[in-house]
Design a protein around this motif. Structure first.
Motif, PDB file in Angstrom:
ATOM      1  N   VAL A 139      39.831  43.035   7.576  1.00  0.00           N
ATOM      2  CA  VAL A 139      40.883  43.941   8.064  1.00  0.00           C
ATOM      3  C   VAL A 139      40.888  45.191   7.190  1.00  0.00           C
ATOM      4  CG1 VAL A 139      43.385  44.233   8.280  1.00  0.00           C
ATOM      5  CG2 VAL A 139      42.315  42.101   9.016  1.00  0.00           C
ATOM      6  N   GLY A 140      40.973  46.344   7.828  1.00  0.00           N
ATOM      7  CA  GLY A 140      41.035  47.597   7.071  1.00  0.00           C
ATOM      8  C   GLY A 140      39.681  48.234   6.839  1.00  0.00           C
ATOM      9  N   ASP A 141      38.613  47.570   7.275  1.00  0.00           N
ATOM     10  CA  ASP A 141      37.279  48.120   7.010  1.00  0.00           C
ATOM     11  C   ASP A 141      36.862  49.077   8.128  1.00  0.00           C
ATOM     12  OD1 ASP A 141      34.889  48.471   5.686  1.00  0.00           O
ATOM     13  OD2 ASP A 141      33.955  46.665   6.503  1.00  0.00           O
ATOM     14  N   TYR A 142      35.950  49.967   7.776  1.00  0.00           N
ATOM     15  CA  TYR A 142      35.308  50.799   8.792  1.00  0.00           C
ATOM     16  C   TYR A 142      34.344  49.925   9.598  1.00  0.00           C
ATOM     17  CZ  TYR A 142      37.172  54.939   6.442  1.00  0.00           C
ATOM     18  OH  TYR A 142      38.010  55.879   5.923  1.00  0.00           O
ATOM     19  N   ALA A 143      33.913  50.427  10.748  1.00  0.00           N
ATOM     20  CA  ALA A 143      33.089  49.610  11.652  1.00  0.00           C
ATOM     21  C   ALA A 143      31.686  49.387  11.100  1.00  0.00           C
ATOM     22  CB  ALA A 143      32.991  50.305  13.006  1.00  0.00           C
ATOM     23  N   THR A 144      31.206  48.157  11.249  1.00  0.00           N
ATOM     24  CA  THR A 144      29.761  47.911  11.113  1.00  0.00           C
ATOM     25  C   THR A 144      29.096  48.536  12.338  1.00  0.00           C
ATOM     26  OG1 THR A 144      30.182  45.856   9.930  1.00  0.00           O
ATOM     27  CG2 THR A 144      28.011  46.069  11.001  1.00  0.00           C
ATOM     28  N   ALA A 145      29.750  48.351  13.473  1.00  0.00           N
ATOM     29  CA  ALA A 145      29.372  48.985  14.748  1.00  0.00           C
ATOM     30  C   ALA A 145      30.564  48.806  15.680  1.00  0.00           C
ATOM     31  CB  ALA A 145      28.140  48.319  15.350  1.00  0.00           C
ATOM     32  N   ALA A 146      30.772  49.768  16.564  1.00  0.00           N
ATOM     33  CA  ALA A 146      31.863  49.638  17.541  1.00  0.00           C
ATOM     34  C   ALA A 146      31.475  50.349  18.825  1.00  0.00           C
ATOM     35  CB  ALA A 146      33.166  50.219  16.976  1.00  0.00           C
ATOM     36  N   ALA A 147      32.073  49.891  19.935  1.00  0.00           N
ATOM     37  CA  ALA A 147      31.769  50.487  21.236  1.00  0.00           C
ATOM     38  C   ALA A 147      33.050  50.689  22.040  1.00  0.00           C
ATOM     39  CB  ALA A 147      30.811  49.593  22.017  1.00  0.00           C
ATOM     40  N   ALA A 148      33.139  51.844  22.691  1.00  0.00           N
ATOM     41  CA  ALA A 148      34.264  52.181  23.574  1.00  0.00           C
ATOM     42  C   ALA A 148      33.750  52.253  25.008  1.00  0.00           C
ATOM     43  CB  ALA A 148      34.851  53.532  23.173  1.00  0.00           C
ATOM     44  N   VAL A 149      34.537  51.710  25.931  1.00  0.00           N
ATOM     45  CA  VAL A 149      34.162  51.769  27.359  1.00  0.00           C
ATOM     46  C   VAL A 149      35.366  52.186  28.189  1.00  0.00           C
ATOM     47  CG1 VAL A 149      33.504  50.371  29.371  1.00  0.00           C
ATOM     48  CG2 VAL A 149      32.336  50.020  27.200  1.00  0.00           C
ATOM     49  N   ILE A 150      35.148  53.130  29.107  1.00  0.00           N
ATOM     50  CA  ILE A 150      36.127  53.472  30.152  1.00  0.00           C
ATOM     51  C   ILE A 150      35.401  53.289  31.484  1.00  0.00           C
ATOM     52  CG2 ILE A 150      37.394  55.384  31.261  1.00  0.00           C
ATOM     53  CD1 ILE A 150      38.841  54.577  28.794  1.00  0.00           C
ATOM     54  N   LEU A 151      36.048  52.556  32.388  1.00  0.00           N
ATOM     55  CA  LEU A 151      35.359  52.103  33.597  1.00  0.00           C
ATOM     56  C   LEU A 151      36.297  52.197  34.795  1.00  0.00           C
ATOM     57  CD1 LEU A 151      32.816  50.415  34.478  1.00  0.00           C
ATOM     58  CD2 LEU A 151      34.140  48.379  33.889  1.00  0.00           C
ATOM     59  N   ALA A 152      35.795  52.754  35.916  1.00  0.00           N
ATOM     60  CA  ALA A 152      36.577  52.703  37.163  1.00  0.00           C
ATOM     61  C   ALA A 152      35.775  51.897  38.181  1.00  0.00           C
ATOM     62  CB  ALA A 152      36.842  54.108  37.679  1.00  0.00           C
ATOM     63  N   MET A 153      36.389  50.851  38.758  1.00  0.00           N
ATOM     64  CA  MET A 153      35.696  49.983  39.714  1.00  0.00           C
ATOM     65  C   MET A 153      36.278  50.191  41.118  1.00  0.00           C
ATOM     66  SD  MET A 153      33.553  47.993  37.844  1.00  0.00           S
ATOM     67  CE  MET A 153      33.142  46.537  38.795  1.00  0.00           C
ATOM     68  N   LYS A 154      35.420  50.153  42.130  1.00  0.00           N
ATOM     69  CA  LYS A 154      35.894  50.184  43.518  1.00  0.00           C
ATOM     70  C   LYS A 154      34.972  49.298  44.356  1.00  0.00           C
ATOM     71  CE  LYS A 154      37.583  53.348  46.994  1.00  0.00           C
ATOM     72  NZ  LYS A 154      37.583  54.718  47.498  1.00  0.00           N
ATOM     73  N   GLY A 155      35.566  48.385  45.113  1.00  0.00           N
ATOM     74  CA  GLY A 155      34.768  47.486  45.961  1.00  0.00           C
ATOM     75  C   GLY A 155      33.746  46.693  45.153  1.00  0.00           C
ATOM     76  N   GLY A 156      34.111  46.327  43.945  1.00  0.00           N
ATOM     77  CA  GLY A 156      33.217  45.519  43.107  1.00  0.00           C
ATOM     78  C   GLY A 156      32.117  46.306  42.405  1.00  0.00           C
ATOM     79  N   LYS A 157      32.090  47.625  42.596  1.00  0.00           N
ATOM     80  CA  LYS A 157      31.048  48.450  41.939  1.00  0.00           C
ATOM     81  C   LYS A 157      31.703  49.457  41.001  1.00  0.00           C
ATOM     82  CE  LYS A 157      27.437  47.613  45.001  1.00  0.00           C
ATOM     83  NZ  LYS A 157      26.590  46.517  44.659  1.00  0.00           N
ATOM     84  N   TYR A 188      39.213  49.395  30.370  1.00  0.00           N
ATOM     85  CA  TYR A 188      38.946  50.028  29.073  1.00  0.00           C
ATOM     86  C   TYR A 188      38.781  48.942  28.020  1.00  0.00           C
ATOM     87  CZ  TYR A 188      43.667  48.636  27.936  1.00  0.00           C
ATOM     88  OH  TYR A 188      44.784  47.870  27.708  1.00  0.00           O
ATOM     89  N   ALA A 189      38.078  49.273  26.964  1.00  0.00           N
ATOM     90  CA  ALA A 189      38.032  48.369  25.799  1.00  0.00           C
ATOM     91  C   ALA A 189      37.415  49.103  24.627  1.00  0.00           C
ATOM     92  CB  ALA A 189      37.222  47.114  26.104  1.00  0.00           C
ATOM     93  N   TYR A 190      37.916  48.797  23.427  1.00  0.00           N
ATOM     94  CA  TYR A 190      37.260  49.241  22.190  1.00  0.00           C
ATOM     95  C   TYR A 190      36.979  47.990  21.369  1.00  0.00           C
ATOM     96  CZ  TYR A 190      36.111  52.037  18.077  1.00  0.00           C
ATOM     97  OH  TYR A 190      35.444  52.619  17.018  1.00  0.00           O
ATOM     98  N   GLU A 191      35.716  47.698  21.177  1.00  0.00           N
ATOM     99  CA  GLU A 191      35.296  46.516  20.409  1.00  0.00           C
ATOM    100  C   GLU A 191      34.720  46.976  19.082  1.00  0.00           C
ATOM    101  OE1 GLU A 191      35.194  43.165  20.660  1.00  0.00           O
ATOM    102  OE2 GLU A 191      36.149  42.974  22.635  1.00  0.00           O
ATOM    103  N   LYS A 192      35.270  46.450  17.997  1.00  0.00           N
ATOM    104  CA  LYS A 192      34.856  46.905  16.655  1.00  0.00           C
ATOM    105  C   LYS A 192      34.514  45.696  15.794  1.00  0.00           C
ATOM    106  CE  LYS A 192      36.853  49.375  12.669  1.00  0.00           C
ATOM    107  NZ  LYS A 192      37.934  50.278  12.226  1.00  0.00           N
ATOM    108  N   LEU A 193      33.295  45.685  15.257  1.00  0.00           N
ATOM    109  CA  LEU A 193      32.941  44.650  14.280  1.00  0.00           C
ATOM    110  C   LEU A 193      33.193  45.207  12.884  1.00  0.00           C
ATOM    111  CD1 LEU A 193      31.593  41.887  13.613  1.00  0.00           C
ATOM    112  CD2 LEU A 193      29.444  43.146  13.422  1.00  0.00           C
ATOM    113  N   LYS A 194      34.011  44.509  12.102  1.00  0.00           N
ATOM    114  CA  LYS A 194      34.241  44.933  10.714  1.00  0.00           C
ATOM    115  C   LYS A 194      34.230  43.711   9.816  1.00  0.00           C
ATOM    116  CE  LYS A 194      39.094  45.388  11.973  1.00  0.00           C
ATOM    117  NZ  LYS A 194      40.324  46.090  11.813  1.00  0.00           N
ATOM    118  N   ARG A 195      33.963  43.945   8.538  1.00  0.00           N
ATOM    119  CA  ARG A 195      33.805  42.813   7.617  1.00  0.00           C
ATOM    120  C   ARG A 195      35.146  42.174   7.291  1.00  0.00           C
ATOM    121  NH1 ARG A 195      30.922  45.997   2.977  1.00  0.00           N
ATOM    122  NH2 ARG A 195      32.724  47.275   3.516  1.00  0.00           N
TER     123      ARG A 195
END
Ligand code: FAD
Length: 288
Positions: free
Chosen positions: A190-208, A181-188
């Motif tokens: 501390v305390g700012d709303y996102a310029t852009a942000a992305a959330a990822v949830i990922l399940a891996m098995k056997g390298g895929k 998992y990860a949430y990456e947020k670009l902000k100007r």
């Protein structure tokens, strides 16, 4: 900077709250932490004649496990979320996200329900809830219903809530153990709303990637679930080519406003950069 006058109501049950909202009509608003609504009232961008405070309703508090899901009461604060062991164990992306919202003062009173119900594309929780496949429990005068987070957001400050309805809880299916998992947020700053942000949830098995889900914040009128980008990664090893394809698919669905955070082109590109970083961190955490 002083809001217009309003009547204040403090119900002690959901039934009483929705009864009041129905009786008082469309000029009445629910208030939770007040950290989005009160600033808007001070700027006279909102002028409700009646405020129905949800803070006295015990049933709207708390976090519990139920079957394979975690259920979060709408009046749970962002601060309470960060300190909850169940969330740390099962849904750590929510802690990572909450820690990027504003500052501790805001997080002490701002609620998860208020964050998802507000409809501001700059709020961080909605895209994460879409990424997780969450469902909102909603109650109004005609009873209860459930709305998928992915179907809830219809425009800026425009959601699937009918007048007088409130979000009572958020139900989230727990991702597989060991998920990345990860949430990456670009902000100007501390305390700012996102310029852009992305959330990822990922399940891996056997390298895929067995499954992958992506959400994007503040790069359109609504939060976005990047379905095509998610599909582009499923079955891949998250190699450079697959990541590039997913980033292109995610950037394609954005339509950010031009504001002090940047031009549409810049914010779209930053959504791609945030997604690339979130995918790399999620892959690392998935143990791949
Ligand atoms: C300085 C500052 C910085 C901030 N930075 C960020 C940030 O980076 N990221 C971010 O996501 N947020 C940020 N916020 C907003 C903050 O997280 C708010 O607390 C949140 O958006 C709304 O939650 P609330 O409980 O305060 O809701 P309120 O302000 O009480 O309500 C917001 C809206 O939602 C409605 N509402 C509230 N609860 C419910 C419910 N249960 N059912 C139906 N409708 C409901 C209200 O009627 C109102 O229209 C910031 C706020 C401030 C003051």
């Amino acid at each position: 900077m002083i809001p217009g006058s309003f009547e204040y109501h403090r119900p002690s049950s959901v039934k009483e709250a929705v009864g009041l909202l129905a009786k008082l009509g469309e000029d009445a608003r629910a208030v939770a932490g007040g950290h989005s609504l009160i600033p808007m009232m001070k700027l006279r961008l909102a002028a409700p004649t009646n405020l129905v405070d949800l803070g006295g309703i015990a049933d709207l508090k708390g976090i519990r496990a139920e079957g394979g899901d975690v259920v979060i009461g709408a009046m749970t604060t962002q601060h309470e979320l960060i300190g909850a062991k169940l969330i740390g164990d099962k849904l750590p992306i929510l802690i990572e996200t909450a820690e990027l919202i504003a500052d501790p003062q805001v997080r002490y009173v701002g609620t998860v329900g208020g964050n998802v119900a507000n409809g501001d594309p700059g709020n961080d929780m909605p895209a994460v809830m879409m990424c997780l496949g969450a469902t909102y429990h909603v109650t109004g005068k005609s009873g209860e219903r459930k709305i998928a987070a992915r179907e809830f957001y219809q425009g800026a400050y425009f959601t699937a809530l009918e007048p007088g309805e409130i979000v009572t809880a958020i139900r989230i299916p727990v991702p597989p153990a060991g998920h990345g998992y990860a949430y990456e947020k670009l902000k100007r700053k501390v305390g700012d709303y996102a310029t852009a942000a992305a959330a990822v949830i990922l399940a891996m098995k056997g390298g895929k990637a067995e499954s992958c889900s992506i959400g994007l914040t503040n790069v359109a009128e609504t939060p976005l679930w990047a379905e095509e980008a998610s599909k582009a990664l499923t079955g891949s090893s998250l190699d450079d080519a697959a990541v590039k394809k997913a980033v292109a698919a995610a950037e394609k669905i954005t339509s950010p406003a031009s504001d002090r955070r940047g031009t549409p082109q810049y914010r779209t590109r930053m959504a791609g950069v945030m997604l690339t970083r979130a995918l790399a961190r999620a892959k690392q955490r998935a143990g791949a």
